[in-house]
Design a protein around this motif. Structure first.
Motif, PDB file in Angstrom:
ATOM      1  N   SER A  82      31.925  -4.869   3.239  1.00 29.87           N
ATOM      2  CA  SER A  82      32.522  -4.827   4.291  1.00 29.87           C
ATOM      3  C   SER A  82      32.147  -6.375   4.868  1.00 29.87           C
ATOM      4  O   SER A  82      33.174  -7.032   5.545  1.00 29.87           O
ATOM      5  N   HIS A  83      31.205  -6.834   4.205  1.00 33.90           N
ATOM      6  CA  HIS A  83      31.254  -8.543   5.286  1.00 33.90           C
ATOM      7  C   HIS A  83      30.756  -8.987   3.676  1.00 33.90           C
ATOM      8  O   HIS A  83      31.072  -9.716   3.868  1.00 33.90           O
ATOM      9  N   LEU A  84      31.785  -8.758   2.180  1.00 33.71           N
ATOM     10  CA  LEU A  84      31.695  -9.729   1.262  1.00 33.71           C
ATOM     11  C   LEU A  84      32.703 -11.007   1.181  1.00 33.71           C
ATOM     12  O   LEU A  84      31.594 -11.810   0.904  1.00 33.71           O
ATOM     13  N   ASP A  85      33.244 -11.091   2.467  1.00 34.09           N
ATOM     14  CA  ASP A  85      34.025 -12.246   2.511  1.00 34.09           C
ATOM     15  C   ASP A  85      33.795 -12.546   3.779  1.00 34.09           C
ATOM     16  O   ASP A  85      34.154 -13.981   3.922  1.00 34.09           O
ATOM     17  N   ASN A  86      32.481 -12.969   4.304  1.00 38.87           N
ATOM     18  CA  ASN A  86      31.570 -13.312   5.389  1.00 38.87           C
ATOM     19  C   ASN A  86      30.402 -13.383   5.043  1.00 38.87           C
ATOM     20  O   ASN A  86      29.263 -12.318   5.266  1.00 38.87           O
ATOM     21  N   PRO A  87      30.243 -14.458   4.503  1.00 41.20           N
ATOM     22  CA  PRO A  87      28.488 -14.635   3.588  1.00 41.20           C
ATOM     23  C   PRO A  87      27.093 -14.674   4.814  1.00 41.20           C
ATOM     24  O   PRO A  87      26.708 -14.411   4.896  1.00 41.20           O
ATOM     25  N   ASP A  88      28.415 -14.895   6.125  1.00 38.81           N
ATOM     26  CA  ASP A  88      27.214 -15.635   6.931  1.00 38.81           C
ATOM     27  C   ASP A  88      26.482 -13.712   7.578  1.00 38.81           C
ATOM     28  O   ASP A  88      25.365 -13.850   8.255  1.00 38.81           O
ATOM     29  N   GLU A  89      27.565 -12.496   6.851  1.00 42.43           N
ATOM     30  CA  GLU A  89      26.951 -11.266   7.479  1.00 42.43           C
ATOM     31  C   GLU A  89      26.167 -10.815   7.030  1.00 42.43           C
ATOM     32  O   GLU A  89      25.054  -9.482   7.127  1.00 42.43           O
TER      33      GLU A  89
END
Length: 135
Positions: free
Chosen positions: A48-55
């Motif tokens: 669910s966070h693949l598009d937001n590396p910081d998460e």
């Protein structure tokens, strides 16, 4: 030394999760700890966070023996993920198992950063966190 931003503890033993969180807080080297009781929950979180590396996690501490999706099933799915190229996630197996079959299985995943047998102390936790912070 800067803090490790995100650590995931994937272990069905809630006491172990609590103890690890206490160590992280005392060492003051981790910003956020995410706890999961099976590999499926952790994998869902990562996907669910693949598009937001910081998460995404910087470090995953993964038990082998868990219900629903064990550590080996998690690793099989994890290595198939299309992680952002700038994100390096260190994964340590952290288990009470010293079975040769588990040690052999660990060798099948060259992306593993290590295989550690519980319990581990503050010094080992510090070494893991320092290694994660350097990436």
């Amino acid at each position: 030394m800067s803090k490790v931003k995100n650590v995931c503890i994937v272990d069905d033993d809630e006491l172990f999760q609590f103890v690890m969180r206490q160590h992280f807080e005392r060492l003051d080297l981790v910003e956020r700890v995410h706890k999961f009781t099976d590999g499926e929950q952790a994998l869902h979180h990562i996907k669910s966070h693949l598009d937001n590396p910081d998460e995404l996690p910087d470090l995953i501490l993964l038990d082998v023996n868990m219900p629903y999706m064990d550590g080996w099933q998690f690793m099989t799915e994890f290595v198939r993920l299309q992680l952002p190229t700038e994100k390096h996630i260190r994964v340590y197996i952290l288990t009470s198992s010293t079975h040769e079959s588990d040690l052999q299985k660990a060798r099948e995943f060259p992306t593993l950063s290590g295989y550690l047998v519980k319990p581990i102390g503050k010094n080992m936790i510090r070494e893991i966190l320092v290694g994660a912070e350097q990436h």
